[in-house]
Design an enzyme around this catalytic site. Structure first.
Site, PDB file in Angstrom:
ATOM      1  N   ASP A  11       0.860  -1.186   0.000  1.00 21.23           N
ATOM      2  CA  ASP A  11       0.000   0.000   0.000  1.00 21.23           C
ATOM      3  C   ASP A  11       0.899   1.240   0.000  1.00 21.23           C
ATOM      4  O   ASP A  11       1.682   1.445   0.927  1.00 21.23           O
ATOM      5  CB  ASP A  11      -0.892  -0.032   1.259  1.00 21.23           C
ATOM      6  CG  ASP A  11      -2.080   0.906   1.128  1.00 21.23           C
ATOM      7  OD1 ASP A  11      -2.120   1.684   0.144  1.00 21.23           O
ATOM      8  OD2 ASP A  11      -2.959   0.867   2.001  1.00 21.23           O
ATOM      9  N   ASP A 105      -2.886   2.576  -6.079  1.00 23.02           N
ATOM     10  CA  ASP A 105      -1.868   2.674  -5.027  1.00 23.02           C
ATOM     11  C   ASP A 105      -1.749   1.422  -4.170  1.00 23.02           C
ATOM     12  O   ASP A 105      -1.120   1.462  -3.123  1.00 23.02           O
ATOM     13  CB  ASP A 105      -2.150   3.885  -4.134  1.00 23.02           C
ATOM     14  CG  ASP A 105      -3.482   3.777  -3.413  1.00 23.02           C
ATOM     15  OD1 ASP A 105      -4.332   2.980  -3.862  1.00 23.02           O
ATOM     16  OD2 ASP A 105      -3.668   4.471  -2.403  1.00 23.02           O
ATOM     17  N   GLU A 106      -2.345   0.318  -4.572  1.00 20.69           N
ATOM     18  CA  GLU A 106      -2.165  -0.885  -3.753  1.00 20.69           C
ATOM     19  C   GLU A 106      -2.399  -2.149  -4.571  1.00 20.69           C
ATOM     20  O   GLU A 106      -3.090  -2.142  -5.588  1.00 20.69           O
ATOM     21  CB  GLU A 106      -3.071  -0.860  -2.524  1.00 20.69           C
ATOM     22  CG  GLU A 106      -4.541  -0.775  -2.823  1.00 20.69           C
ATOM     23  CD  GLU A 106      -5.358  -0.761  -1.531  1.00 20.69           C
ATOM     24  OE1 GLU A 106      -5.268  -1.725  -0.746  1.00 20.69           O
ATOM     25  OE2 GLU A 106      -6.073   0.220  -1.325  1.00 20.69           O
TER      26      GLU A 106
END
Length: 417
Positions: A11, A105-106
């Site tokens: 993350d 983003d993850e």
DNA sequence: GGTACTCACCTTAGCTGC
DNA sequence: GACCGCAGCTAAGGTGAG
């Protein structure tokens, strides 16, 4: 008994803000937020310095301004973040091909088969963090666990902690070892579980459930009675750390849609139709880019008072042109009374299949022409950008407004005076 | 009083065909 | 012809995630 797996959840830390800080180093250490700059926008990401003031993602921009008037507000750049996200995924690829992106983003990484080459999960997590930092100057937190759900909670435990007195560094990597799952999981608040949002939380709290242990101790039939069969069984299993969902590498999209909130409400069918054409144009372009068409089309209307309705239609065969989408959805729109004011309009498509299989010859002939025309538009956009060309009916007089995808991701921009 | 956008999945209800 | 049970589909709304 499922074989033991090693799953990472990576993350990125305040991803959008961190990407912006690479080109604005003068803002490092300051409260910075990225998101909609208008009054109807929301926050997409906040720096940890801004979080100290209680500013979080998904918060209305107006609330964030009130909580942290000194924060620097930056409009988002979705295309840039998508590009950096691809760079991050390149680094993931260097440790495993089993990557499931969750968002820009993850991602989940199944590194079970990589441990012999790179060392255990914690070693691989460290490797990924170091490489992301040295290659991209971005920080990330990594959770290591035997399943996806625990890995996700573990990455959260590794994050930096914003407190009123300052930002405290996180561990960066947090591992939940086999055998330690319940010791990690049960003390957590029940809202930490994936699938417990505000509505479910309220129902659970009415049953006296506050922690994951409370949930685990609850009779499963009581849980099912309170929140439904599918959700109840699922949460009960999670409360006992049971999650055998695989890391899915190639997840096919099941729906494609566009929606937009307007800076000021719309009151006439003429305005709504113009916006419908723009939205349909965007959806059709993405359908063609996916090489598919859609049978089911859904219209979404949010009124000034935030009341939202959806209306949908299922066609005998799939379509992939803006013309066909508008033809199908327009009667649904005509049946809507816009006089209370419409703040948001959306079009989405689902039930995918090859387009134009069952049309009559005349329909097919006409549809083929539209498809050829819209494919030409696709080619022009590929070369000159998505705002280079668009349907004339989406344009009012000389006010050309062809917004590229993602440009209004977090609400309408601030209106010029 | 303030709440974006995109996507996935679930529930409920109604309809249709067998 | 009316009714039942069932499966499958569709429509609408709700919930949750990131």
């Amino acid at each position: 008994m499922t074989p033991l797996r090693t799953i990472l959840h990576v993350d990125m830390d305040a991803f959008y803000v961190s990407v912006e800080l690479r080109r604005r180093p003068d803002l490092v250490g300051k409260p910075v937020v990225v998101g909609g700059t208008g009054n109807r926008g929301v926050i997409a990401a906040a720096s940890y310095e801004a979080r100290r003031f209680g500013v979080f993602s998904a918060m209305p921009s107006s609330t964030a301004r009130r909580l942290c008037p000194n924060a620097v507000f930056l409009p988002g750049d979705h295309e840039l973040y998508a590009s950096v996200s691809r760079d991050v995924h390149q680094i993931f690829q260097s440790v495993t091909p089993y990557i499931e992106p969750l968002a820009l983003d993850e991602a989940f990484l199944d590194v079970t088969g990589s441990v012999r080459l790179f060392g255990d999960g914690v070693a691989i997590a460290g490797l990924v963090r170091d490489e992301v930092w040295s290659a991209l100057q971005l920080r990330c937190s990594v959770g290591v666990a035997p399943n996806k759900f625990l890995a996700k909670l573990a990455s959260k435990a590794a994050k930096p902690i914003p407190r009123p007195d300052g930002v405290h560094a996180g561990s960066g990597v947090h591992e939940v070892r086999p055998g330690e799952e319940l010791a990690f999981l049960h003390p957590l608040p029940v809202k930490a579980l994936w699938g417990v949002g505000p509505a479910t939380l309220e129902r659970l709290e009415r049953l006296g459930v506050h922690t994951v242990k409370d949930l685990a101790d609850l009779d499963e039939s009581v849980l099912v009675g309170a929140i439904g069969a599918a959700h109840g069984h699922h949460l009960h299993r999670l409360s006992w750390a049971e999650d055998d969902r695989p890391v899915e590498v190639d997840r096919e999209a099941k729906s494609i849609g566009h929606e937009e909130t307007y800076a000021t409400d719309l009151f006439t069918h003429e305005e709504l139709r113009r916006e419908l054409v723009r939205l349909a144009d965007g959806v059709a372009g993405r359908l063609r880019a996916h090489g598919t068409g859609a049978r089911t089309l859904q219209l979404k209307v949010r009124f000034a008072g935030f009341h939202t309705i959806t209306r949908s239609v299922t066609l005998p065969s799939a379509v992939a042109t803006a013309h066909a989408i508008v033809q199908a959805v327009e009667p649904l729109l005509d049946a809507v009374d816009p006089t209370p004011g419409v703040r948001l309009l959306g079009v989405s498509s689902s039930n995918f299949g090859a387009p134009a299989e069952q049309l009559t010859f005349d329909d097919l002939f006409a549809e083929e022409h539209w498809e050829a025309a819209e494919q030409t538009v696709d080619a022009i956009r590929a070369r000159f950008g998505s705002a280079a060309i668009g349907p004339a009916s989406a344009v009012q007089g000389s006010k050309l407004r062809l917004v590229r995808r993602g440009a209004q991701q977090w609400g309408p921009d601030q209106q010029p005076n």
